[in-house]
Design a protein around this motif. Structure first.
Motif, PDB file in Angstrom:
ATOM      1  N   PRO A  41       0.824  -1.218   0.000  1.00 48.72           N
ATOM      2  CA  PRO A  41       0.000   0.000   0.000  1.00 48.72           C
ATOM      3  C   PRO A  41       0.852   1.260   0.000  1.00 48.72           C
ATOM      4  N   GLY A  42       0.564   2.149  -0.926  1.00 49.62           N
ATOM      5  CA  GLY A  42       1.274   3.416  -0.990  1.00 49.62           C
ATOM      6  C   GLY A  42       2.656   3.353  -1.594  1.00 49.62           C
ATOM      7  N   LYS A  43       3.040   2.180  -2.096  1.00 52.58           N
ATOM      8  CA  LYS A  43       4.375   2.019  -2.671  1.00 52.58           C
ATOM      9  C   LYS A  43       4.287   1.583  -4.130  1.00 52.58           C
ATOM     10  N   GLN A  44       5.399   1.733  -4.827  1.00 54.61           N
ATOM     11  CA  GLN A  44       5.443   1.298  -6.217  1.00 54.61           C
ATOM     12  C   GLN A  44       5.619  -0.221  -6.297  1.00 54.61           C
ATOM     13  N   ARG A  45       5.174  -0.755  -7.404  1.00 55.18           N
ATOM     14  CA  ARG A  45       5.380  -2.185  -7.644  1.00 55.18           C
ATOM     15  C   ARG A  45       6.875  -2.448  -7.796  1.00 55.18           C
ATOM     16  N   GLU A  46       7.341  -3.533  -7.172  1.00 51.29           N
ATOM     17  CA  GLU A  46       8.750  -3.870  -7.243  1.00 51.29           C
ATOM     18  C   GLU A  46       8.932  -5.343  -7.574  1.00 51.29           C
ATOM     19  N   LEU A  47      10.062  -5.645  -8.183  1.00 48.76           N
ATOM     20  CA  LEU A  47      10.387  -7.032  -8.484  1.00 48.76           C
ATOM     21  C   LEU A  47      10.785  -7.744  -7.203  1.00 48.76           C
ATOM     22  N   ALA A  48      10.165  -8.901  -6.956  1.00 48.78           N
ATOM     23  CA  ALA A  48      10.546  -9.728  -5.810  1.00 48.78           C
ATOM     24  C   ALA A  48      11.522 -10.812  -6.251  1.00 48.78           C
ATOM     25  N   ALA A  49      11.193 -11.491  -7.354  1.00 48.63           N
ATOM     26  CA  ALA A  49      12.045 -12.577  -7.830  1.00 48.63           C
ATOM     27  C   ALA A  49      11.729 -12.869  -9.283  1.00 48.63           C
ATOM     28  N   ALA A  50      12.736 -13.377 -10.003  1.00 50.46           N
ATOM     29  CA  ALA A  50      12.556 -13.725 -11.406  1.00 50.46           C
ATOM     30  C   ALA A  50      13.402 -14.945 -11.729  1.00 50.46           C
ATOM     31  N   ILE A  51      12.941 -15.700 -12.739  1.00 52.92           N
ATOM     32  CA  ILE A  51      13.688 -16.879 -13.184  1.00 52.92           C
ATOM     33  C   ILE A  51      13.585 -16.958 -14.701  1.00 52.92           C
ATOM     34  N   THR A  52      14.722 -17.187 -15.338  1.00 48.90           N
ATOM     35  CA  THR A  52      14.750 -17.268 -16.794  1.00 48.90           C
ATOM     36  C   THR A  52      14.562 -18.709 -17.265  1.00 48.90           C
ATOM     37  N   SER A  53      14.490 -18.880 -18.563  1.00 54.77           N
ATOM     38  CA  SER A  53      14.356 -20.216 -19.138  1.00 54.77           C
ATOM     39  C   SER A  53      15.583 -21.073 -18.859  1.00 54.77           C
ATOM     40  N   ALA A  54      16.710 -20.426 -18.603  1.00 51.84           N
ATOM     41  CA  ALA A  54      17.944 -21.144 -18.267  1.00 51.84           C
ATOM     42  C   ALA A  54      18.059 -21.381 -16.763  1.00 51.84           C
ATOM     43  N   ARG A  55      16.993 -21.064 -16.037  1.00 55.99           N
ATOM     44  CA  ARG A  55      16.957 -21.253 -14.574  1.00 55.99           C
ATOM     45  C   ARG A  55      17.871 -20.284 -13.832  1.00 55.99           C
ATOM     46  N   SER A  56      18.238 -19.191 -14.459  1.00 54.02           N
ATOM     47  CA  SER A  56      18.961 -18.147 -13.755  1.00 54.02           C
ATOM     48  C   SER A  56      17.967 -17.370 -12.902  1.00 54.02           C
ATOM     49  N   ARG A  57      18.309 -17.163 -11.631  1.00 49.43           N
ATOM     50  CA  ARG A  57      17.390 -16.524 -10.689  1.00 49.43           C
ATOM     51  C   ARG A  57      17.901 -15.169 -10.225  1.00 49.43           C
ATOM     52  N   ASN A  58      16.960 -14.273  -9.971  1.00 49.67           N
ATOM     53  CA  ASN A  58      17.296 -12.941  -9.478  1.00 49.67           C
ATOM     54  C   ASN A  58      16.317 -12.610  -8.369  1.00 49.67           C
ATOM     55  N   TYR A  59      16.838 -12.098  -7.250  1.00 46.86           N
ATOM     56  CA  TYR A  59      15.991 -11.761  -6.103  1.00 46.86           C
ATOM     57  C   TYR A  59      16.224 -10.334  -5.644  1.00 46.86           C
ATOM     58  N   ALA A  60      15.173  -9.722  -5.135  1.00 47.95           N
ATOM     59  CA  ALA A  60      15.335  -8.442  -4.451  1.00 47.95           C
ATOM     60  C   ALA A  60      16.145  -8.688  -3.180  1.00 47.95           C
ATOM     61  N   ASP A  61      16.967  -7.716  -2.808  1.00 51.63           N
ATOM     62  CA  ASP A  61      17.788  -7.877  -1.606  1.00 51.63           C
ATOM     63  C   ASP A  61      16.936  -8.184  -0.376  1.00 51.63           C
ATOM     64  N   SER A  62      15.761  -7.613  -0.335  1.00 50.09           N
ATOM     65  CA  SER A  62      14.905  -7.748   0.844  1.00 50.09           C
ATOM     66  C   SER A  62      14.348  -9.162   1.032  1.00 50.09           C
ATOM     67  N   VAL A  63      14.404  -9.993  -0.013  1.00 50.92           N
ATOM     68  CA  VAL A  63      13.845 -11.344   0.103  1.00 50.92           C
ATOM     69  C   VAL A  63      14.902 -12.445  -0.033  1.00 50.92           C
ATOM     70  N   LYS A  64      16.128 -12.073  -0.321  1.00 46.88           N
ATOM     71  CA  LYS A  64      17.190 -13.069  -0.496  1.00 46.88           C
ATOM     72  C   LYS A  64      17.346 -13.921   0.758  1.00 46.88           C
ATOM     73  N   GLY A  65      17.468 -15.221   0.540  1.00 51.88           N
ATOM     74  CA  GLY A  65      17.622 -16.143   1.657  1.00 51.88           C
ATOM     75  C   GLY A  65      16.305 -16.578   2.271  1.00 51.88           C
ATOM     76  N   ARG A  66      15.210 -15.926   1.892  1.00 58.17           N
ATOM     77  CA  ARG A  66      13.901 -16.278   2.464  1.00 58.17           C
ATOM     78  C   ARG A  66      12.919 -16.779   1.400  1.00 58.17           C
ATOM     79  N   PHE A  67      13.005 -16.214   0.194  1.00 58.20           N
ATOM     80  CA  PHE A  67      12.105 -16.588  -0.899  1.00 58.20           C
ATOM     81  C   PHE A  67      12.866 -17.438  -1.913  1.00 58.20           C
ATOM     82  N   THR A  68      12.152 -18.374  -2.525  1.00 57.04           N
ATOM     83  CA  THR A  68      12.723 -19.194  -3.587  1.00 57.04           C
ATOM     84  C   THR A  68      11.739 -19.258  -4.743  1.00 57.04           C
ATOM     85  N   ILE A  69      12.218 -18.876  -5.933  1.00 54.85           N
ATOM     86  CA  ILE A  69      11.391 -18.956  -7.124  1.00 54.85           C
ATOM     87  C   ILE A  69      11.781 -20.206  -7.905  1.00 54.85           C
TER      88      ILE A  69
END
Length: 120
Positions: A41-69
């Motif tokens: 609420p009141g904030k912009q949309r942000e990327l939490a996590a992404a995964i490519t077709s090659a299984r390369s993963r990218n995480y927001a710093d705020s969720v690293k170590g806690r979220f898994t895509i």
């Protein structure tokens, strides 16, 4: 036309876990990147996590170590396993998938959003 259906949101206590799912359907030829965004609420949309077709993963710093895509290519489905949830993870979570439909045109589709609330 590519449709996305999300599921798995809800209310959870701090420290708890949730698993989000997003299934894509339609005339899909190939999928490149699958991602989860979130908007508090009141904030912009942000990327939490992404995964490519090659299984390369990218995480927001705020969720690293806690979220898994992860993704199941056979089911055109992306998952977000969220552990050790914090109140600041409260947001609407949106699935985003882009790729190519049959016929060769690109697509970039969004899910309807699923609410995640972390509160005691």
């Amino acid at each position: 036309q590519v449709q996305l259906v999300e599921s798995g949101g809800g209310l959870v206590q701090p420290g708890g876990s949730l698993r989000l799912s997003c299934a894509a359907s339609g005339s899909i030829f190939s999928i490149n990147t699958m991602a989860w965004y979130r908007q508090a609420p009141g904030k912009q949309r942000e990327l939490a996590a992404a995964i490519t077709s090659a299984r390369s993963r990218n995480y927001a710093d705020s969720v690293k170590g806690r979220f898994t895509i992860s993704r199941d290519s056979a089911k055109n489905t992306v998952y977000l396993q969220m552990n050790s949830l914090k109140p600041e993870d409260t947001a609407v979570y949106y699935c985003n998938i882009w790729g190519v439909v049959t016929g060769g045109s690109p697509f970039d589709s969004w899910g309807q959003g699923t609410q995640v609330t972390v509160s005691s």
